[in-house]
Design a protein around this motif. Structure first.
Motif, mmCIF file in Angstrom:
data_model
loop_
_atom_site.group_PDB
_atom_site.id
_atom_site.type_symbol
_atom_site.label_atom_id
_atom_site.label_comp_id
_atom_site.label_asym_id
_atom_site.label_seq_id
_atom_site.Cartn_x
_atom_site.Cartn_y
_atom_site.Cartn_z
ATOM 1 N N ALA A 51 0.830 -1.154 0.049
ATOM 2 C CA ALA A 51 -0.059 -0.070 0.000
ATOM 3 C C ALA A 51 0.875 1.338 0.056
ATOM 4 C CB ALA A 51 -0.863 -0.001 1.239
ATOM 5 N N LEU A 52 1.872 1.356 0.645
ATOM 6 C CA LEU A 52 2.917 2.344 0.694
ATOM 7 C C LEU A 52 3.830 2.524 -0.603
ATOM 8 C CD1 LEU A 52 4.272 2.281 4.489
ATOM 9 C CD2 LEU A 52 2.664 4.081 3.267
ATOM 10 N N VAL A 53 3.955 1.302 -0.981
ATOM 11 C CA VAL A 53 4.619 1.508 -2.455
ATOM 12 C C VAL A 53 3.565 2.039 -3.506
ATOM 13 C CG1 VAL A 53 5.535 0.231 -4.281
ATOM 14 C CG2 VAL A 53 6.132 -0.340 -2.032
ATOM 15 N N ALA A 54 2.510 1.536 -3.565
ATOM 16 C CA ALA A 54 1.446 2.152 -4.332
ATOM 17 C C ALA A 54 1.383 3.675 -4.105
ATOM 18 C CB ALA A 54 0.204 1.287 -4.128
ATOM 19 N N ALA A 55 1.292 3.960 -2.903
ATOM 20 C CA ALA A 55 0.946 5.457 -2.584
ATOM 21 C C ALA A 55 2.124 6.237 -3.331
ATOM 22 C CB ALA A 55 1.006 5.639 -1.094
ATOM 23 N N ASN A 56 3.398 5.982 -3.161
ATOM 24 C CA ASN A 56 4.440 6.321 -3.865
ATOM 25 C C ASN A 56 4.230 6.477 -5.502
ATOM 26 O OD1 ASN A 56 5.746 7.320 -1.728
ATOM 27 N ND2 ASN A 56 7.451 5.635 -1.623
ATOM 28 N N VAL A 57 3.750 5.235 -5.852
ATOM 29 C CA VAL A 57 3.827 5.437 -7.548
ATOM 30 C C VAL A 57 2.585 6.456 -7.862
ATOM 31 C CG1 VAL A 57 2.440 3.884 -9.356
ATOM 32 C CG2 VAL A 57 4.167 2.949 -7.826
ATOM 33 N N VAL A 58 1.469 6.373 -6.940
ATOM 34 C CA VAL A 58 0.539 7.381 -7.340
ATOM 35 C C VAL A 58 1.158 8.623 -7.190
ATOM 36 C CG1 VAL A 58 -1.757 8.341 -6.420
ATOM 37 C CG2 VAL A 58 -1.493 6.186 -6.578
ATOM 38 N N LEU A 59 1.749 9.282 -6.434
ATOM 39 C CA LEU A 59 2.386 10.597 -6.214
ATOM 40 C C LEU A 59 3.262 10.784 -7.401
ATOM 41 C CD1 LEU A 59 3.244 10.736 -2.221
ATOM 42 C CD2 LEU A 59 1.556 12.128 -3.542
ATOM 43 N N ALA A 60 4.167 9.962 -7.846
ATOM 44 C CA ALA A 60 5.130 9.963 -8.858
ATOM 45 C C ALA A 60 4.259 10.152 -9.983
ATOM 46 C CB ALA A 60 5.951 8.926 -8.970
ATOM 47 N N THR A 61 3.033 9.384 -10.320
ATOM 48 C CA THR A 61 2.334 9.857 -11.542
ATOM 49 C C THR A 61 1.670 11.125 -11.592
ATOM 50 O OG1 THR A 61 1.959 7.312 -11.267
ATOM 51 C CG2 THR A 61 0.428 8.659 -12.786
ATOM 52 N N LEU A 62 1.103 11.705 -10.378
ATOM 53 C CA LEU A 62 0.630 12.797 -10.305
ATOM 54 C C LEU A 62 1.769 14.164 -10.602
ATOM 55 C CD1 LEU A 62 -1.946 12.272 -7.245
ATOM 56 C CD2 LEU A 62 -2.437 12.580 -9.770
ATOM 57 N N TYR A 63 2.895 13.754 -10.091
ATOM 58 C CA TYR A 63 4.068 14.629 -10.173
ATOM 59 C C TYR A 63 4.203 14.850 -11.514
ATOM 60 C CZ TYR A 63 8.648 16.690 -10.275
ATOM 61 O OH TYR A 63 9.691 17.313 -10.702
ATOM 62 N N LEU A 64 4.504 13.850 -12.450
ATOM 63 C CA LEU A 64 4.716 13.810 -13.683
ATOM 64 C C LEU A 64 3.701 14.266 -14.785
ATOM 65 C CD1 LEU A 64 6.657 10.306 -13.911
ATOM 66 C CD2 LEU A 64 7.597 12.603 -13.830
ATOM 67 N N ALA A 65 2.269 13.810 -14.424
ATOM 68 C CA ALA A 65 1.261 14.355 -15.181
ATOM 69 C C ALA A 65 0.855 15.842 -15.021
ATOM 70 C CB ALA A 65 0.023 13.433 -14.761
ATOM 71 N N GLY A 66 1.417 16.292 -13.832
ATOM 72 C CA GLY A 66 1.152 17.511 -13.217
ATOM 73 C C GLY A 66 1.461 18.665 -14.152
ATOM 74 N N ALA A 67 2.447 18.384 -14.849
ATOM 75 C CA ALA A 67 3.066 19.401 -15.739
ATOM 76 C C ALA A 67 2.378 19.440 -17.187
ATOM 77 C CB ALA A 67 4.752 18.987 -15.967
ATOM 78 N N THR A 68 1.615 18.453 -17.334
ATOM 79 C CA THR A 68 0.917 18.554 -18.531
ATOM 80 C C THR A 68 -0.492 18.845 -18.427
ATOM 81 O OG1 THR A 68 0.628 16.186 -18.534
ATOM 82 C CG2 THR A 68 2.714 16.816 -19.712
ATOM 83 N N VAL A 69 -0.981 19.151 -17.429
ATOM 84 C CA VAL A 69 -2.375 19.561 -17.281
ATOM 85 C C VAL A 69 -2.924 20.470 -18.350
ATOM 86 C CG1 VAL A 69 -3.972 20.612 -15.755
ATOM 87 C CG2 VAL A 69 -2.526 19.074 -14.765
ATOM 88 N N THR A 70 -2.090 21.557 -18.508
ATOM 89 C CA THR A 70 -2.587 22.289 -19.592
ATOM 90 C C THR A 70 -2.970 21.763 -21.017
ATOM 91 O OG1 THR A 70 -0.522 23.020 -20.235
ATOM 92 C CG2 THR A 70 -1.735 24.520 -18.639
ATOM 93 N N ASP A 71 -1.937 20.754 -21.443
ATOM 94 C CA ASP A 71 -2.019 19.997 -22.582
ATOM 95 C C ASP A 71 -3.401 19.173 -22.628
ATOM 96 O OD1 ASP A 71 0.481 20.882 -23.385
ATOM 97 O OD2 ASP A 71 1.514 19.407 -22.471
ATOM 98 N N TRP A 72 -3.686 18.581 -21.424
ATOM 99 C CA TRP A 72 -4.647 17.716 -21.365
ATOM 100 C C TRP A 72 -6.259 18.821 -21.544
ATOM 101 C CZ3 TRP A 72 -5.416 12.757 -21.854
ATOM 102 C CH2 TRP A 72 -4.330 11.982 -21.615
ATOM 103 N N ALA A 73 -6.288 19.819 -21.126
ATOM 104 C CA ALA A 73 -7.085 20.806 -21.082
ATOM 105 C C ALA A 73 -7.258 21.326 -22.527
ATOM 106 C CB ALA A 73 -6.816 22.071 -20.427
ATOM 107 N N ARG A 74 -6.236 21.436 -23.367
ATOM 108 C CA ARG A 74 -6.339 21.840 -24.697
ATOM 109 C C ARG A 74 -6.970 20.659 -25.482
ATOM 110 N NH1 ARG A 74 -0.635 23.514 -24.535
ATOM 111 N NH2 ARG A 74 -0.739 25.689 -23.122
ATOM 112 N N ILE A 75 -6.317 19.173 -25.403
ATOM 113 C CA ILE A 75 -7.178 18.174 -25.922
ATOM 114 C C ILE A 75 -8.721 18.058 -25.735
ATOM 115 C CG2 ILE A 75 -6.806 15.453 -26.134
ATOM 116 C CD1 ILE A 75 -3.746 16.061 -25.420
ATOM 117 N N ALA A 76 -8.887 18.110 -24.307
ATOM 118 C CA ALA A 76 -10.072 18.097 -24.216
ATOM 119 C C ALA A 76 -11.164 19.208 -24.781
ATOM 120 C CB ALA A 76 -10.510 18.159 -22.510
ATOM 121 N N GLY A 77 -10.530 20.481 -24.827
ATOM 122 C CA GLY A 77 -11.462 21.406 -25.375
ATOM 123 C C GLY A 77 -11.487 21.302 -26.874
ATOM 124 N N ALA A 78 -10.386 20.699 -27.600
ATOM 125 C CA ALA A 78 -10.478 20.406 -28.889
ATOM 126 C C ALA A 78 -11.274 19.188 -29.264
ATOM 127 C CB ALA A 78 -9.113 20.008 -29.528
#
Length: 90
Positions: A51-78
């Motif tokens: 469970a703790l390893v999974a929590a670290n994986v979730v945090l790392a994924t959110l950290y990496l994906a957080g930089a591309t939130v604007t890209d996701w917003a543009r894709i969703a808008g398009a």
């Protein structure tokens, strides 16, 4: 004097997202070490550790994906056929 280009979106350069992710990962690693040192039940140790390893994986994924939130917003808008981010609707 050099003229700077357009400023990047706030979430791309957001320092607090990085600080939170690093601190939470360190806390999770410390908890994982405590679980390994204290728990004697193999099934409990496995469940808590995973469970703790999974929590670290979730945090790392959110950290990496957080930089591309604007890209996701543009894709969703398009995909919806809406206006691009940063344009006024007039």
């Amino acid at each position: 004097m050099m003229e700077a280009g357009p400023r990047p979106p706030v979430e791309v350069t957001w320092l607090w997202r990085r600080i939170f992710t690093y601190l939470a990962s360190l806390v999770n690693a410390g908890l994982l070490a405590a679980v390994i040192a204290k728990v004697k039940d193999p099934q409990g140790l496995a469940a808590l550790g995973l469970a703790l390893v999974a929590a670290n994986v979730v945090l790392a994924t959110l950290y990496l994906a957080g930089a591309t939130v604007t890209d996701w917003a543009r894709i969703a808008g398009a995909a919806r056929g809406g206006a691009k981010t940063g344009e006024d609707g007039s």
